[in-house]
Design a protein around this motif. Sequence first.
Motif, PDB file in Angstrom:
ATOM      1  N   GLU A  63      46.656  19.335  42.958  1.00 24.12           N
ATOM      2  CA  GLU A  63      46.181  19.217  41.581  1.00 24.12           C
ATOM      3  C   GLU A  63      44.779  19.811  41.550  1.00 24.12           C
ATOM      4  O   GLU A  63      43.914  19.396  42.325  1.00 24.12           O
ATOM      5  CB  GLU A  63      46.124  17.737  41.195  1.00 24.12           C
ATOM      6  N   ILE A  64      44.552  20.775  40.679  1.00 22.49           N
ATOM      7  CA  ILE A  64      43.229  21.409  40.587  1.00 22.49           C
ATOM      8  C   ILE A  64      42.549  20.935  39.311  1.00 22.49           C
ATOM      9  O   ILE A  64      43.080  21.086  38.208  1.00 22.49           O
ATOM     10  CB  ILE A  64      43.325  22.938  40.597  1.00 22.49           C
ATOM     11  N   ILE A  65      41.351  20.367  39.490  1.00 29.57           N
ATOM     12  CA  ILE A  65      40.551  19.850  38.382  1.00 29.57           C
ATOM     13  C   ILE A  65      39.240  20.625  38.346  1.00 29.57           C
ATOM     14  O   ILE A  65      38.515  20.661  39.345  1.00 29.57           O
ATOM     15  CB  ILE A  65      40.257  18.352  38.575  1.00 29.57           C
ATOM     16  N   VAL A  66      38.948  21.247  37.223  1.00 29.15           N
ATOM     17  CA  VAL A  66      37.672  21.942  37.034  1.00 29.15           C
ATOM     18  C   VAL A  66      36.784  21.027  36.202  1.00 29.15           C
ATOM     19  O   VAL A  66      37.157  20.628  35.098  1.00 29.15           O
ATOM     20  CB  VAL A  66      37.864  23.307  36.337  1.00 29.15           C
ATOM     21  N   SER A  67      35.616  20.690  36.758  1.00 30.82           N
ATOM     22  CA  SER A  67      34.665  19.821  36.074  1.00 30.82           C
ATOM     23  C   SER A  67      33.349  20.579  35.909  1.00 30.82           C
ATOM     24  O   SER A  67      32.639  20.831  36.885  1.00 30.82           O
ATOM     25  CB  SER A  67      34.459  18.533  36.883  1.00 30.82           C
ATOM     26  N   THR A  68      33.050  20.940  34.679  1.00 29.13           N
ATOM     27  CA  THR A  68      31.881  21.770  34.401  1.00 29.13           C
ATOM     28  C   THR A  68      31.240  21.339  33.087  1.00 29.13           C
ATOM     29  O   THR A  68      31.482  20.239  32.600  1.00 29.13           O
ATOM     30  CB  THR A  68      32.284  23.264  34.404  1.00 29.13           C
ATOM     31  N   TRP A  69      30.437  22.219  32.497  1.00 31.45           N
ATOM     32  CA  TRP A  69      29.652  21.890  31.300  1.00 31.45           C
ATOM     33  C   TRP A  69      30.308  22.418  30.040  1.00 31.45           C
ATOM     34  O   TRP A  69      31.004  23.432  30.061  1.00 31.45           O
ATOM     35  CB  TRP A  69      28.234  22.447  31.443  1.00 31.45           C
ATOM     36  N   LYS A  70      30.066  21.738  28.938  1.00 27.66           N
ATOM     37  CA  LYS A  70      30.675  22.090  27.656  1.00 27.66           C
ATOM     38  C   LYS A  70      30.386  23.521  27.214  1.00 27.66           C
ATOM     39  O   LYS A  70      31.203  24.131  26.556  1.00 27.66           O
ATOM     40  CB  LYS A  70      30.223  21.110  26.557  1.00 27.66           C
ATOM     41  N   ASP A  71      29.256  24.066  27.566  1.00 24.90           N
ATOM     42  CA  ASP A  71      28.904  25.419  27.116  1.00 24.90           C
ATOM     43  C   ASP A  71      29.271  26.494  28.140  1.00 24.90           C
ATOM     44  O   ASP A  71      28.811  27.623  28.057  1.00 24.90           O
ATOM     45  CB  ASP A  71      27.415  25.489  26.784  1.00 24.90           C
ATOM     46  N   SER A  72      30.135  26.186  29.099  1.00 19.23           N
ATOM     47  CA  SER A  72      30.503  27.134  30.160  1.00 19.23           C
ATOM     48  C   SER A  72      31.322  28.304  29.622  1.00 19.23           C
ATOM     49  O   SER A  72      32.105  28.160  28.693  1.00 19.23           O
ATOM     50  CB  SER A  72      31.314  26.428  31.251  1.00 19.23           C
ATOM     51  N   ASN A  73      31.161  29.451  30.271  1.00 20.08           N
ATOM     52  CA  ASN A  73      31.964  30.631  29.974  1.00 20.08           C
ATOM     53  C   ASN A  73      33.268  30.512  30.752  1.00 20.08           C
ATOM     54  O   ASN A  73      33.295  30.692  31.961  1.00 20.08           O
ATOM     55  CB  ASN A  73      31.210  31.901  30.389  1.00 20.08           C
TER      56      ASN A  73
END
Length: 118
Positions: A38-48
């Motif tokens: 399972e791949i989960i990407v956790s980043t910021w709301k303004d990410s490209n």
Amino acid sequence: MVIMILSNDISVVVQGVIEPKKTQALLKSIRKYYPKSEIIVSTWKDSNLHGLGGYDKLILNDDPGWEYYDTNYSKKYNINRMLFSSQTGIAAASRKYVLKCRSDLILKNAKLCKYIKK
């Protein structure tokens, strides 16, 4: 007793700033070496996120910001960002084991499970 860890036992949390080409290369390497993870990407709301795909869950966090750890030299301390996005990614994981990766890394093999057994 030998512990057998299969890719479908693993959630991979990809944490941090998204650099689309580098992060996409990481996602492809995860799928190559841990195809059923399972791949989960956790980043910021303004990410490209342009061109980013192949993940199972996307978490868009509010940026907690940074602090100065050396006010004499204005050096930024990003530990709050790292902890926050890692924790939200781990909390979303549904598998028995979690592997946390920075978003700018790339996997070169699937030997991690071999080392865990030791």
